[in-house]
Scaffold this active site. Structure first.
Site, PDB file in Angstrom:
ATOM      1  N   MET A  28      -2.968  -4.359  -1.092  1.00 38.00           N
ATOM      2  CA  MET A  28      -3.966  -4.165  -2.138  1.00 38.00           C
ATOM      3  C   MET A  28      -3.499  -3.054  -3.083  1.00 38.00           C
ATOM      4  O   MET A  28      -4.301  -2.448  -3.800  1.00 38.00           O
ATOM      5  CB  MET A  28      -5.327  -3.834  -1.525  1.00 38.00           C
ATOM      6  N   LEU A  31       0.384   1.897  -3.429  1.00 39.42           N
ATOM      7  CA  LEU A  31       1.363   1.870  -2.340  1.00 39.42           C
ATOM      8  C   LEU A  31       1.783   3.269  -1.893  1.00 39.42           C
ATOM      9  O   LEU A  31       1.809   4.211  -2.681  1.00 39.42           O
ATOM     10  CB  LEU A  31       2.597   1.086  -2.792  1.00 39.42           C
ATOM     11  N   HIS A  32       2.105   3.376  -0.611  1.00 35.95           N
ATOM     12  CA  HIS A  32       2.603   4.621  -0.027  1.00 35.95           C
ATOM     13  C   HIS A  32       3.751   4.269   0.913  1.00 35.95           C
ATOM     14  O   HIS A  32       4.115   3.085   1.042  1.00 35.95           O
ATOM     15  CB  HIS A  32       1.468   5.357   0.695  1.00 35.95           C
ATOM     16  N   HIS A  35       3.535   1.229   3.243  1.00 36.14           N
ATOM     17  CA  HIS A  35       3.847  -0.085   2.660  1.00 36.14           C
ATOM     18  C   HIS A  35       5.363  -0.250   2.498  1.00 36.14           C
ATOM     19  O   HIS A  35       5.917  -1.312   2.774  1.00 36.14           O
ATOM     20  CB  HIS A  35       3.229  -0.214   1.267  1.00 36.14           C
ATOM     21  N   GLY A 148       0.849  -4.382   8.874  1.00 32.97           N
ATOM     22  CA  GLY A 148       0.907  -3.132   9.628  1.00 32.97           C
ATOM     23  C   GLY A 148      -0.077  -3.112  10.791  1.00 32.97           C
ATOM     24  O   GLY A 148      -1.157  -3.701  10.722  1.00 32.97           O
ATOM     25  N   GLU A 149       0.311  -2.403  11.841  1.00 38.90           N
ATOM     26  CA  GLU A 149      -0.557  -2.276  13.026  1.00 38.90           C
ATOM     27  C   GLU A 149      -1.724  -1.338  12.805  1.00 38.90           C
ATOM     28  O   GLU A 149      -2.619  -1.274  13.634  1.00 38.90           O
ATOM     29  CB  GLU A 149       0.260  -1.766  14.227  1.00 38.90           C
ATOM     30  N   LYS A 150      -1.733  -0.601  11.694  1.00 41.26           N
ATOM     31  CA  LYS A 150      -2.885   0.279  11.458  1.00 41.26           C
ATOM     32  C   LYS A 150      -4.164  -0.558  11.399  1.00 41.26           C
ATOM     33  O   LYS A 150      -5.194  -0.167  11.920  1.00 41.26           O
ATOM     34  CB  LYS A 150      -2.729   1.089  10.177  1.00 41.26           C
ATOM     35  N   SER A 187      -4.124   4.029   1.801  1.00 43.89           N
ATOM     36  CA  SER A 187      -4.420   4.214   0.368  1.00 43.89           C
ATOM     37  C   SER A 187      -5.652   5.076   0.195  1.00 43.89           C
ATOM     38  O   SER A 187      -5.806   5.769  -0.811  1.00 43.89           O
ATOM     39  CB  SER A 187      -4.661   2.866  -0.295  1.00 43.89           C
TER      40      SER A 187
HETATM   41  O1  PAF Z   1      -4.479  -4.911   4.636  1.00 41.47           O
HETATM   42  C1  PAF Z   1      -4.713  -5.116   3.429  1.00 41.47           C
HETATM   43  O2  PAF Z   1      -4.266  -4.382   2.553  1.00 41.47           O
HETATM   44  C2  PAF Z   1      -5.553  -6.313   3.015  1.00 41.47           C
HETATM   45  O3  PAF Z   1      -6.557  -6.544   3.939  1.00 41.47           O
HETATM   46  C3  PAF Z   1      -4.725  -7.589   2.774  1.00 41.47           C
HETATM   47  C4  PAF Z   1      -4.047  -8.065   4.037  1.00 41.47           C
HETATM   48  C5  PAF Z   1      -3.682  -7.315   1.699  1.00 41.47           C
HETATM   49  C6  PAF Z   1      -5.628  -8.715   2.286  1.00 41.47           C
HETATM   50  O4  PAF Z   1      -6.256  -8.389   1.089  1.00 41.47           O
END
Ligand code: PAF
Length: 295
Positions: A28, A31-32, A35, A148-150, A187
Site C-alpha cells: 500500500m 515504503l520502508h 518492503h 511479510g510475516e508481520k 508504514s
Molecule cells: O499488507 C498490505 O500492505 C495490504 O494488506 C496488501 C496485501 C497490499 C493488500 O492491500
C-alpha cells in the site's frame, strides 16, 4: 524501471513476460526497508519483480484511517528504483474496482481464520485484502508473490485462498524487518513521535518475554496471555489482543502438553496509531501455515 497503471498496459506486459518468472510484491506504498527487503527475496525467485502500490479502500473500515493512510508515491518510486524493482504498478481505484468500491465482486476468507484476532476488531478487513490480492494476481499473473510475516494472519489467509481457489501463485513469506529498537517496521510508525516510538518497543519486549516464559516450561497459556495483556496496558498501550495460537491455522492451544509450533501475536494502539506484531515459538523450525497439497 517501467511504470504501469492501466489494465491495457499490464496486458501488453504480461504477453511480453511469457518466458519469464514474475514475482509480485503487493503493497500500500509509503515504503520502508521492510518492503525493500521483500524485493531482495523476490529477486531470488524471479526474473522480473513487480511492486504494486495501491491503498486499497475495501480493506479499511468506516472508522479507520483510509484517508489518513500515508501516501508518498514520489518517494516510493525513488526507493523502488534504487532497490532494483523492475516494474511499479500504481493503479487508480477504477482499474481495480471498475464498478466502484461500494459494491464489488468479493473473495471471502474462511470464518475460522478471519473472524479472530485482527478480524474481530476489523470486520470485513480480510474480505477487502483477498478481493484486492485476487485482482492483482489475475491482472499481473505472477508465478510468485511475497508477503511479510508481520501481517501473519493476512499471510495465512492469502495462502488459504490460493489453495482453496486452486490459484497457481507460490506464496513466499518474508521475515519481519525491525528497527534497531525491535519495533517492527510499518508504514504507520511514521505517526509515532520519538516518545511514542520508545514506548512502542514495549510491544516486541512483551512478545519476547512471553516466548521466554514458554522456553522456561510455562504451559498455562491463558495466564501467560492475561499477564502479557496487563503488561502492555501498564506500558501505556490500549491492548486489542495478546494471543498465543497454533501457527498452522491460528486456532487456540488445546493440548498444553504438546504445543508444536506456535505464534504469539498482539495488536495494540498507541494514541490513534494501531500496531501489530508477532513472533514464532519456538524460534527454530518456524513455519507459516498449512501447505496443503491437492492433486
Ligand atoms: O499488507 C498490505 O500492505 C495490504 O494488506 C496488501 C496485501 C497490499 C493488500 O492491500
Amino acid at each position: 524501471m517501467i511504470e504501469l497503471a492501466s489494465r491495457s498496459e499490464l496486458l501488453q506486459q504480461t504477453l511480453d513476460w511469457q518466458q519469464q518468472v514474475v514475482a509480485l510484491i503487493p503493497t500500500m506504498g509509503n515504503l520502508h526497508n521492510g518492503h525493500l527487503s521483500l524485493i531482495k527475496i523476490a529477486r531470488r525467485h524471479a526474473d522480473t519483480v513487480v511492486v504494486s502500490v495501491f491503498v486499497n479502500p475495501t480493506q479499511f473500515g468506516a472508522n479507520e484511517d483510509f484517508s489518513n493512510y500515508p501516501r508518498s508515491l514520489e518517494s516510493d518510486r525513488k526507493q523502488l528504483l534504487n532497490a532494483g524493482c523492475d516494474v511499479l504498478f500504481a493503479p487508480s481505484p477504477e482499474v481495480l474496482y471498475p464498478f466502484g468500491s461500494d459494491d464489488f465482486t468479493q473473495v471471502l476468507p474462511p470464518i475460522a481464520l478471519a473472524n479472530t484476532l485482527c478480524g474481530l476488531a476489523r470486520p470485513g478487513h480480510f474480505n477487502g485484502v483477498l478481493s484486492v490480492v485476487a485482482r492483482l494476481f489475475n491482472l499481473i499473473q505472477p508465478q510468485v508473490a511475497v508477503f511479510g510475516e508481520k501481517d501473519f494472519q493476512q499471510l495465512l489467509i492469502i495462502k488459504r485462498m490460493v489453495t482453496d481457489l486452486g490459484m497457481s501463485q507460490q506464496i513466499i513469506s518474508a521475515p519481519t524487518i525491525r528497527e534497531p529498537s525491535g519495533l517492527a517496521m510499518s508504514s504507520r510508525n511514521q505517526h509515532l513521535d520519538t516518545t511514542a516510538k520508545q514506548q512502542a518497543m514495549g510491544l516486541q519486549q512483551t512478545l519476547q518475554h512471553t516466548a521466554r516464559q514458554l522456553d522456561q516450561g510455562r504451559r498455562d497459556i491463558k495466564l501467560l496471555e492475561d499477564q502479557a495483556f496487563q503488561q502492555l496496558q501498564h506500558a501505556g498501550f490500549q491492548t486489542e489482543y495478546f494471543s498465543i495460537r497454533l501457527a498452522d491455522d491460528l486456532s487456540e492451544v488445546s493440548n498444553h502438553n504438546k504445543l508444536g509450533q506456535l505464534r504469539i501475536l498482539a495488536a495494540v494502539k498507541l494514541g490513534r496509531t494501531r500496531l501489530i506484531d508477532n513472533i514464532a515459538w519456538p524460534v527454530s523450525g518456524q513455519q507459516c501455515g498449512k501447505s496443503a497439497t491437492i492433486d
